[in-house]
Write a protein that holds these residues in place. Structure first.
Motif, PDB file in Angstrom:
ATOM      1  N   GLU A 106      52.840  34.174  37.307  1.00  0.00           N
ATOM      2  CA  GLU A 106      52.327  32.900  36.800  1.00  0.00           C
ATOM      3  C   GLU A 106      52.024  32.981  35.308  1.00  0.00           C
ATOM      4  OE1 GLU A 106      48.952  32.166  39.212  1.00  0.00           O
ATOM      5  OE2 GLU A 106      50.101  31.432  40.950  1.00  0.00           O
ATOM      6  N   THR A 107      51.516  34.112  34.852  1.00  0.00           N
ATOM      7  CA  THR A 107      51.227  34.285  33.427  1.00  0.00           C
ATOM      8  C   THR A 107      52.510  34.260  32.603  1.00  0.00           C
ATOM      9  OG1 THR A 107      49.281  35.621  33.976  1.00  0.00           O
ATOM     10  CG2 THR A 107      50.133  35.784  31.731  1.00  0.00           C
TER      11      THR A 107
ATOM     12  N   THR B 262      50.029  36.802  40.178  1.00  0.00           N
ATOM     13  CA  THR B 262      49.276  36.435  38.974  1.00  0.00           C
ATOM     14  C   THR B 262      50.069  36.765  37.709  1.00  0.00           C
ATOM     15  OG1 THR B 262      47.187  36.843  40.122  1.00  0.00           O
ATOM     16  CG2 THR B 262      47.126  36.810  37.717  1.00  0.00           C
TER      17      THR B 262
ATOM     18  N   ASP C 259      48.495  40.576  42.636  1.00  0.00           N
ATOM     19  CA  ASP C 259      48.670  40.990  41.241  1.00  0.00           C
ATOM     20  C   ASP C 259      50.044  40.595  40.719  1.00  0.00           C
ATOM     21  OD1 ASP C 259      46.153  42.091  41.286  1.00  0.00           O
ATOM     22  OD2 ASP C 259      46.849  44.129  41.714  1.00  0.00           O
TER      23      ASP C 259
END
Length: 219
Positions: free
Chosen positions: A86-87, A83, A80
């Motif tokens: 990366e966002t 992710t 999590d």
């Protein structure tokens, strides 16, 4: 009663010196392999030593369950965090490109439910902190926070893996000590029963003269 309690506490502390060492770094006691079981059992009952070792083993089991739960939680959180990072990095690239066009994104609306949304470049983002708490950060602050959290989580996971391996070794040593003390106790009780049986007087032979009766009797 207090005097007896102090004596019992002192005896346990003295026994603990033969069973484990306190390790300040990990917080996990280091089990000591008992080489001279017979010597240790000269002043203490084997059952008392086994009981103390079993208490130590129960503490090891509790530590093991705690470490396992922490490792499982970190393995869930790490993807999590990655992710989210990366966002945020994508949003930074979008902002720095100067492209004002809106982009379409797919995001999880609920478990197994995804939705689409369009958003333009922005300099702020909201991050979940847990316990139904969300806080707004700038992209730079969010990126720094997520990088720090990822590094801390990976470092902690490595530490927990090392602690789990160290703990398994202590549990194995304690299991061996319990088995050896128990077996020595069984051997000791068998010898005591054998000695007790040897000291008992032999029963009189059946059909022989009773005690105090003459050797021969003529009516």
């Amino acid at each position: 009663c207090r005097h007896l309690a102090r004596m019992a506490a002192g005896d346990i502390s003295a026994l603990d010196e033969y069973l484990f060492k306190k390790v300040e770094k990990r917080g996990i006691p280091e089990a000591i392999f008992i080489e001279d079981i017979e010597g240790l059992c000269k002043t203490r009952k084997p059952t008392d030593i086994v009981a103390r070792l079993q208490d130590l083993y129960s503490k090891y089991q509790y530590m093991q369950s705690s470490i396992t739960a922490q490792r499982s939680s970190l393995r869930v959180k790490l993807p999590d965090i990655k992710t989210s990072l990366e966002t945020v990095e994508h949003l930074v690239q979008k902002r720095d490109s100067g492209d004002g066009e809106a982009c379409e994104y797919t995001y999880p609306l609920a478990e197994n439910i995804w939705a689409k949304a369009s958003a333009t470049a922005t300099n702020c983002v909201c991050l979940w902190l847990g316990a139904n708490c969300m806080l707004e950060y700038t992209l730079q602050e969010a990126q720094e926070l997520l990088v720090h959290n990822e590094e801390a989580a990976r470092t902690l996971l490595i530490t927990l893996d090392e602690d789990a391996a160290f703990l398994r070794d202590q549990m194995t040593t304690t299991e061996v000590n319990i088995a050896r003390c128990h077996n020595y106790g069984v051997k000791l009780r068998a010898l005591q029963q054998k000695d007790g049986a040897a000291k008992e007087p032999a029963p009189a032979p059946s059909g022989g003269p009773s005690a105090g009766a003459p050797a021969s009797f003529v009516p």
